[in-house]
Design an enzyme around this catalytic site. Sequence first.
Site, mmCIF file in Angstrom:
data_model
loop_
_atom_site.group_PDB
_atom_site.id
_atom_site.type_symbol
_atom_site.label_atom_id
_atom_site.label_comp_id
_atom_site.label_asym_id
_atom_site.label_seq_id
_atom_site.Cartn_x
_atom_site.Cartn_y
_atom_site.Cartn_z
ATOM 1 N N LYS A 106 0.710 -0.999 -0.018
ATOM 2 C CA LYS A 106 0.120 0.014 0.115
ATOM 3 C C LYS A 106 0.989 1.271 0.051
ATOM 4 O O LYS A 106 1.570 1.610 1.037
ATOM 5 C CB LYS A 106 -0.993 0.087 1.263
ATOM 6 C CG LYS A 106 -1.943 1.061 1.127
ATOM 7 C CD LYS A 106 -2.445 1.530 2.207
ATOM 8 C CE LYS A 106 -1.903 2.627 3.015
ATOM 9 N NZ LYS A 106 -1.521 3.966 2.263
ATOM 10 N N GLU A 164 10.233 1.730 10.066
ATOM 11 C CA GLU A 164 11.136 2.828 9.481
ATOM 12 C C GLU A 164 10.484 4.069 9.900
ATOM 13 O O GLU A 164 9.782 4.462 9.046
ATOM 14 C CB GLU A 164 11.638 2.538 8.178
ATOM 15 C CG GLU A 164 12.452 1.448 7.937
ATOM 16 C CD GLU A 164 13.700 1.363 8.755
ATOM 17 O OE1 GLU A 164 14.284 2.287 9.207
ATOM 18 O OE2 GLU A 164 14.276 0.199 8.848
ATOM 19 N N GLU A 207 9.461 16.823 14.489
ATOM 20 C CA GLU A 207 10.045 16.578 13.100
ATOM 21 C C GLU A 207 9.100 17.406 12.130
ATOM 22 O O GLU A 207 7.926 17.130 11.820
ATOM 23 C CB GLU A 207 9.742 15.124 12.822
ATOM 24 C CG GLU A 207 10.432 14.795 11.460
ATOM 25 C CD GLU A 207 9.979 13.293 10.898
ATOM 26 O OE1 GLU A 207 8.858 12.830 11.104
ATOM 27 O OE2 GLU A 207 10.892 12.732 10.252
ATOM 28 N N CYS A 265 13.571 11.451 5.842
ATOM 29 C CA CYS A 265 13.552 11.048 7.043
ATOM 30 C C CYS A 265 14.696 11.372 7.736
ATOM 31 O O CYS A 265 14.976 11.585 8.928
ATOM 32 C CB CYS A 265 13.285 9.532 7.291
ATOM 33 S SG CYS A 265 14.367 8.607 6.201
HETATM 34 P P1 NAD Z 1 2.345 8.720 7.239
HETATM 35 O O1 NAD Z 1 2.891 7.951 8.772
HETATM 36 O O2 NAD Z 1 1.590 9.701 7.578
HETATM 37 O O3 NAD Z 1 1.921 7.933 6.283
HETATM 38 C C1 NAD Z 1 2.758 6.520 5.845
HETATM 39 C C2 NAD Z 1 2.172 5.565 5.094
HETATM 40 O O4 NAD Z 1 1.268 4.800 6.203
HETATM 41 C C3 NAD Z 1 1.184 6.011 4.401
HETATM 42 O O5 NAD Z 1 0.948 5.072 3.313
HETATM 43 C C4 NAD Z 1 -0.095 6.083 5.001
HETATM 44 O O6 NAD Z 1 -1.494 5.885 4.282
HETATM 45 C C5 NAD Z 1 0.097 4.919 5.884
HETATM 46 N N1 NAD Z 1 -0.638 5.019 7.324
HETATM 47 C C6 NAD Z 1 -0.981 6.014 8.212
HETATM 48 N N2 NAD Z 1 -1.751 5.588 9.191
HETATM 49 C C7 NAD Z 1 -1.773 4.406 9.156
HETATM 50 C C8 NAD Z 1 -2.463 3.087 9.937
HETATM 51 N N3 NAD Z 1 -3.022 3.548 11.150
HETATM 52 N N4 NAD Z 1 -2.203 2.059 9.735
HETATM 53 C C9 NAD Z 1 -1.562 1.558 8.462
HETATM 54 N N5 NAD Z 1 -1.105 2.667 7.603
HETATM 55 C C10 NAD Z 1 -1.084 3.886 7.793
HETATM 56 O O7 NAD Z 1 3.974 9.396 6.748
HETATM 57 P P2 NAD Z 1 4.163 10.277 5.645
HETATM 58 O O8 NAD Z 1 3.640 11.589 5.969
HETATM 59 O O9 NAD Z 1 3.712 9.411 4.472
HETATM 60 O O10 NAD Z 1 5.863 10.335 5.438
HETATM 61 C C11 NAD Z 1 6.619 11.091 6.313
HETATM 62 C C12 NAD Z 1 6.922 10.217 7.252
HETATM 63 O O11 NAD Z 1 7.552 9.159 6.958
HETATM 64 C C13 NAD Z 1 8.038 10.989 8.187
HETATM 65 O O12 NAD Z 1 7.826 10.904 9.749
HETATM 66 C C14 NAD Z 1 9.553 10.489 7.850
HETATM 67 O O13 NAD Z 1 10.431 10.693 8.821
HETATM 68 C C15 NAD Z 1 8.860 8.983 7.807
HETATM 69 N N6 NAD Z 1 9.829 8.295 6.853
HETATM 70 C C16 NAD Z 1 10.930 7.307 7.589
HETATM 71 C C17 NAD Z 1 11.930 6.808 6.611
HETATM 72 C C18 NAD Z 1 12.710 5.686 7.122
HETATM 73 O O14 NAD Z 1 13.600 4.929 6.706
HETATM 74 N N7 NAD Z 1 12.994 5.784 8.603
HETATM 75 C C19 NAD Z 1 11.895 6.989 5.422
HETATM 76 C C20 NAD Z 1 10.867 7.816 4.812
HETATM 77 C C21 NAD Z 1 10.050 8.371 5.599
#
Ligand code: NAD
Length: 487
Positions: free
Chosen positions: A183, A259, A390, A293
């Site tokens: 997803k 992650e 963040e 991230c």
């Molecule tokens: P997000 O957590 O809002 O969403 C990420 C994904 O999770 C999306 O596909 C979203 O639809 C899904 N999601 C959200 N709530 C969920 C739930 N309750 N159950 C299942 N899926 C759910 O993050 P974002 O705004 O898309 O991305 C930014 C974040 O991602 C930042 O915090 C960033 O640091 C992190 N990130 C981390 C890494 C890493 O390697 N550590 C890499 C890239 C991004």
Amino acid sequence: MGLSFHPDTVSLPVGHFIGGEMIAAEGAIEMRRPSDGKAYTACPIAGPEVIDCAVASAKAALKASNWGNVRPRERTKALQAWADLVEAEAETLAKIEALCSTRPVGQLVAGDIAITAEQIRFFAEFADKEGSELVPTDDATLGMIMSEPYGVVGAITPWNFPISMAGWKLGPALAAGNAVVLKPSEMTPFSAVYMAQLAVKAGLPAGLINVVLGDGSTTGTALTGHPEIAKVSFTGSTRAGSAIMENVARTGVKPMTLELGGKSPQIVFADADLDKAATAIAGSVTFNAGQACVAGTRLIVEKSVADRLTAAILEKMKAVRPGPTWDEATQYSPIISERQRARVDGIVRAAIEAGGECLTGGGVMDSPGYFYEPTLIADVDQANPAIVEEIFGPVLTVQTFETEEEALALSSHPTFGLASGLFTSDLSRTIRFARKLEAGTVWVNRYSRSRDHILPTGGYKRSGIGKDLGREAYLANRRTKSVLISL
Ligand code: NAD
């Protein structure tokens, strides 16, 4: 003209991709282009019945193709063919991605896509090299740690580097013999659909990669809670990671790799090459407009060189070239959405209200797209919102220190421990800091990954559990069984 294109000319694969087929679905979430704010389509939301169908398709594909148990080199070859096609179709893939996301088309072709193809090949090579092992036992027994794939892996990715994140999940899971239901983010889902289509074209069994479109609360929850998803692999915010842990705990325990977010420090000593440090630091907060991230958003600099370094960084931050992601010349990205830009701006306002001094930026750019000025904030204490949150935008804070102890204390964040940067020419200090920094990555005299995909990436503290990339990511997609035979 080169890679530049007109955004109205791109055709998008809108729908779920299940069992090798596009499944039409009604759009539910309005999507706007970050570069100009124009609404262009709507993302469907897969409900539990669509997830059931995708999981069933993944299971059927595993059974029909025997993917988990074919000669491992066959998996290597199939994945390499897919990587070749991803590279051959880089322009089409880049157009889909650039249209919807914050990634400029030039950076996509030279960076994200080229590196993703390389990483798929990197993981493909593990298939016939990592396996079961015999362990020492006495003469009367034979002990074995048998390594096996999980079955169907559920993967969820964020919007900031959609192609790279899909590659990080799909590469190791497939090489390890699993099928995947992926997803992608509801804000940038189409490049993953196209990558899955390319996989089938390259000869991977249909149904091995299924892509379901939708949001977190409906689609993500149904996926992570599905009883036949054997393992969850997630990249996104710490908030969503916690929600997934809760959901998995409620619906049935299963292993997960998480992650999550970061708030990474960059520590600069007076003996460092300051020009090099300024380039790395400014680059790290302006690349993808800070929506990374690992963005090194907290500069912690030795007092005696703080003014000099800050001036050099300011100059570089002011020199960014914003533009639409479909223009090959664009270097500086928009923010993903109006809402996210308002959040960035809100934290900047709160940081200034709490005593921070804004040295540059601090406002939205004059453009129909969601651009935000590269921003530098000084005079912040450890409780300032710009230090704690963040931000996920182009915002850098500056703090100064006089001793190593002070630098270490400032670098520690109560929540996050994803990455860290250290600039110094003192080898002993480098080792001291590498040992003490509480982060999954320590970059020294640089602030970026290389193409050494063997180095895993992942967080300490609430920045995550487990690793992407490296051998660890491959092994995280296999489970082991202890076998003991009496002879
Ligand atoms: P997000 O957590 O809002 O969403 C990420 C994904 O999770 C999306 O596909 C979203 O639809 C899904 N999601 C959200 N709530 C969920 C739930 N309750 N159950 C299942 N899926 C759910 O993050 P974002 O705004 O898309 O991305 C930014 C974040 O991602 C930042 O915090 C960033 O640091 C992190 N990130 C981390 C890494 C890493 O390697 N550590 C890499 C890239 C991004």
